[in-house]
Design an enzyme around this catalytic site. Structure first.
Site, mmCIF file in Angstrom:
data_model
loop_
_atom_site.group_PDB
_atom_site.id
_atom_site.type_symbol
_atom_site.label_atom_id
_atom_site.label_comp_id
_atom_site.label_asym_id
_atom_site.label_seq_id
_atom_site.Cartn_x
_atom_site.Cartn_y
_atom_site.Cartn_z
ATOM 1 N N GLU A 291 0.834 -1.210 0.000
ATOM 2 C CA GLU A 291 0.000 0.000 0.000
ATOM 3 C C GLU A 291 0.868 1.260 0.000
ATOM 4 O OE1 GLU A 291 -2.740 -0.786 3.305
ATOM 5 O OE2 GLU A 291 -4.034 -1.906 1.931
ATOM 6 N N ASP A 370 -8.347 -9.427 4.153
ATOM 7 C CA ASP A 370 -8.158 -8.299 5.071
ATOM 8 C C ASP A 370 -9.265 -8.211 6.119
ATOM 9 O OD1 ASP A 370 -7.094 -6.071 6.199
ATOM 10 O OD2 ASP A 370 -7.663 -4.698 4.600
ATOM 11 N N GLU A 398 -12.781 -2.669 11.942
ATOM 12 C CA GLU A 398 -12.788 -1.967 10.658
ATOM 13 C C GLU A 398 -13.892 -2.452 9.721
ATOM 14 O OE1 GLU A 398 -9.089 -2.152 8.528
ATOM 15 O OE2 GLU A 398 -9.883 -1.068 6.803
HETATM 16 O O1 GCW Z 1 -7.001 -3.245 6.454
HETATM 17 C C1 GCW Z 1 -6.162 -2.421 5.767
HETATM 18 C C2 GCW Z 1 -6.560 -1.102 6.279
HETATM 19 C C3 GCW Z 1 -5.432 -0.107 6.277
HETATM 20 C C4 GCW Z 1 -4.252 -0.723 6.976
HETATM 21 C C5 GCW Z 1 -3.825 -1.986 6.230
HETATM 22 C C6 GCW Z 1 -2.694 -2.724 6.909
HETATM 23 C C7 GCW Z 1 -2.638 0.339 8.382
HETATM 24 O O2 GCW Z 1 -7.658 -0.633 5.551
HETATM 25 O O3 GCW Z 1 -5.895 1.036 6.957
HETATM 26 O O4 GCW Z 1 -3.168 0.157 7.104
HETATM 27 O O5 GCW Z 1 -4.899 -2.868 6.166
HETATM 28 O O6 GCW Z 1 -2.979 -3.671 7.619
HETATM 29 O O7 GCW Z 1 -1.548 -2.371 6.730
#
Ligand code: GCW
Length: 684
Positions: A291, A370, A398
């Site tokens: 990311e 995720d 989340e």
């Molecule tokens: O779940 C995703 C989240 C991001 C997060 C990423 C991660 C900290 O939307 O906000 O970043 O995973 O775990 O690195």
């Protein structure tokens, strides 16, 4: 009350007289045979707890001929006089302890013996919990040995005060790019953490932005040390997330190539400097090449090269690198049907198994995507056999209602831990892998993303405290059941009224299923609003770069991850699970759309068609939320108004959310399939 909300499960309410009398015998006198910072914390906690539950105890440092609670570490010579056999602790983990009721010179005595001082502290919290639970103390014979060696929480706090994926206010550590120095709050946080056995804490977001990159500079390290000083008293080691490209950002070097001598030297010097400020510093958490974070890929190096470079610098001090496996292509083309995000962690890290230094710990999210409401487990568990690793959960909700909607996650975590990978034949469960026993790992355990912030009640929704508590309790003892954990939390948080206990316990235990009912169906996941991730948006990610698609059309829905004509993801598991998931006949209903693309009239094992299942669960989910609200309202007289109203407000938001999900999902699938609901309910 506000106080009750703030103190969570450490309220220590006054006991009623019958039970008080029973406890009084022991609680008049505390004897501490050893001394250390951590034992001092145990002393403070016991004095505070007993004072507020019963009356102030007297505190001594030598054995007394009186009923008492005596605390010591197991090598203390005076224990011989007490006739306590502590040899069971010989082979247990360093955080283990015993609690025993004994007779000493004809007096009732409770002995709390830690293998080290941390065990004394954990034992003190344990005894207080028994008293909060109104347990009889007359015949205690408790031996506790944690299932996992590393029991960690990761903060995603930024220094501007915001928390990435935070749903309960702002950071307790930072505000406006400064440290807050709120020692009282941080200490209360440390108490909560150690009371449930957490021993490791990272205090900044894994996305390390510009200002946070400076946390490892001499300007900021004294403030990090201040937090570490507080945590240390509670047996908690402090870690920092670091920017992989620190050498460029703050080191004045042109590169972050892990094989570059200057880069290596910079980290060696930097690490030395950190340990001058914090002699027991834990180490680094690293999110690299993920990311948009920098990483070794830029220099055509592997993740083993990157992690080992940092591990080398930390090694002389016993420091650790937690290297995250959440690495995938977040710039995917939705037209590209070959790339499957679910495959990414395994594809990146399995080939590197065995190439990491011993003080590198790979950090693997529980599922391949995720933290969705329903995912299979990550196939890396069982696949990595020669690399230390920990499992990563997300206590922050989340994707599971953001601490507005109730979603008690312990049952989900238990399913993950009990999953059989078959890596070494039947019974190779994930919990036996992450506790280090299957592959004899030097470092292992569990970590999770924190769900706390500076809200008065820490977690936004007071009922979300149960996830914080439950996480710690479960990873300490992975054999506890969800029922045991829920029941214990409710009693020590809301008291022992039968109706309160049974109503809230049931709500917690059903809440994950209820949340799943009204959100994305049958394991397909996503379908949430892009960005903030709350509420339905069925095609919000369908034509995006993120690799999170469901491929619904007028014929069917779901992701084909089979070997024959799908992405082949199923092949990443051991044969038993590969065939379980690969075949549409054996794939469990609740993960069907994760693994298969099926027509809407496909029949589930439940006997229903996929489309009817979608309609039914979505109507049901809303009814279940309405039912929870009814039940909560019946408790109004039995719960203080602050917490009652806090939870009721959240339930009302949850209901709105559930209705929105129900109507969006049902309408979307009705319009795409053209198939009527068998019960002709209202679909738009
Ligand atoms: O779940 C995703 C989240 C991001 C997060 C990423 C991660 C900290 O939307 O906000 O970043 O995973 O775990 O690195």
């Amino acid at each position: 009350t506000l106080e009750a909300a703030y103190h969570c499960w450490l309220q220590y309410n006054k006991l009623d007289s019958s039970i008080e009398e029973h406890y009084q015998t022991y609680c008049e006198t505390l004897v501490f045979l050893d001394h250390s910072q951590i034992i001092q914390a145990a002393k403070e906690e016991l004095v505070q707890g007993i004072t507020s539950m019963i009356h102030p105890p007297s505190v001594h440092a030598v054995p007394l001929e009186k009923p008492s609670i005596v605390l010591a570490t197991y090598e203390n010579n005076q224990l011989k006089d007490y006739g306590i056999n502590t040899t069971v602790l010989d082979h247990l983990q360093e955080d283990s302890y015993l609690i025993q009721t004994i007779t000493y010179k004809n007096h009732h005595t409770i002995a709390i013996i830690g293998k080290q001082d941390k065990g004394v502290l954990y034992g003190a919290f344990h005894l207080l919990r028994l008293m909060q639970m109104r347990e009889n103390l007359n015949e205690l014979a408790i031996i506790e040995n944690p299932s996992n060696q590393i029991r960690m929480i990761n903060h995603w706090d930024n220094m501007d005060g915001s928390i990435e994926r935070g749903y309960s206010g702002d950071s307790i550590f930072y505000k406006d790019y400064e440290f807050i120095h709120d020692i009282k709050r941080i200490k209360d946080y440390a108490r909560l953490l150690s009371s449930i056995g957490i021993n490791s804490l990272s205090i900044n977001n894994v996305n390390v932005h510009k200002v946070e990159t400076n946390l490892i500079t001499k300007e900021m390290l004294p403030s990090v040390a201040e937090i570490a000083d507080i945590m240390r008293c509670y047996g908690i080691t402090t870690y920092l997330s670091v920017n992989y490209a620190s050498t460029i950002e703050i080191g004045n070097l042109p590169t972050a190539d892990p094989l570059d001598k200057d880069v290596q030297q910079w980290w060696i010097e930097k690490t030395k400097e950190i340990y001058q400020h914090i002699p027991d510093f834990g180490g680094f958490i690293v999110k690299a090449d993920s990311e948009h974070r920098p990483g070794p890929f830029t220099y055509n190096r592997t993740h083993a090269d990157g992690a080992n470079m940092l591990a080398k610098a930390l090694e002389p001090f016993g420091g650790l690198v937690f290297w995250r496996c959440f690495v995938y292509n977040c710039l995917q083309d939705w037209r590209d049907r070959k790339t499957d995000r679910a495959r990414a962690a395994y594809d990146h890290f399995k080939p590197l198994d065995g190439e990491f230094m011993d003080n590198v710990i790979l950090q693997i999210k529980n599922g391949p995507m995720d933290f969705q409401v329903r995912e299979p487990v990550s196939p890396l568990f069982g696949a990595l056999q020669n690399t230390n690793h920990v499992l990563e959960f997300q206590v922050a909700q989340e994707y599971t209602g953001q601490q507005k909607d109730l979603c008690f996650l312990v049952p989900q975590w238990k399913e993950v831990l009990d999953f059989d990978t078959h890596a070494k034949g039947e019974g190779t469960t994930i919990k036996s892998i992450v506790d280090g026993s299957q592959f004899d790992l030097t470092y292992s355990g569990i970590t999770a993303v924190s769900n706390i912030g500076n809200d008065m009640n820490w977690t936004g929704n007071t009922l979300a405290q149960a996830n914080f508590f439950g996480y710690g309790r479960l990873i300490w003892n992975t054999d506890l059941t969800s029922e045991e954990i829920a029941n214990e939390w409710v009693r020590i948080t809301f008291g022992h009224d039968d109706e309160v206990v049974s109503t809230i316990t049931k709500m917690l235990l059903h809440s994950w299923e209820i949340y799943e009912n009204y959100t994305a169906p049958l394991g397909v996941g996503w379908m949430i609003n892009p960005g903030h991730h709350y509420g339905p948006n069925i095609e919000g990610y369908e034509y995006s770069l993120w690799g999170t698609y469901h491929f619904s059309d007028c014929f069917g829905t779901g992701v084909n991850r089979t070997i024959k004509d799908g992405t082949g993801y199923t092949s990443q598991y051991y044969p038993e699970n590969t065939s379980l998931y690969d075949s549409i006949e054996t794939c469990p209903d609740n993960l069907l759309l994760f693994f298969h693309h099926v027509p809407y009239r496909h029949q589930l094992k439940s006997g229903k068609t996929v489309i009817q299942h979608i309609y039914d669960t979505h109507f049901l989910g809303v009814e279940q939320v309405q039912d929870m609200i009814q039940k909560w309202k019946q408790l109004e007289q039995n719960i203080d108004s602050y917490r009652y109203k806090n939870v009721l407000d959240r339930f009302n938001m949850q209901l709105e959310n559930a209705i929105e999900w129900r109507d969006c999902i049902n309408t979307y699938f009705f319009r795409h399939s053209g198939i009527q609901d068998e019960h002709s309910r209202l679909i738009y």
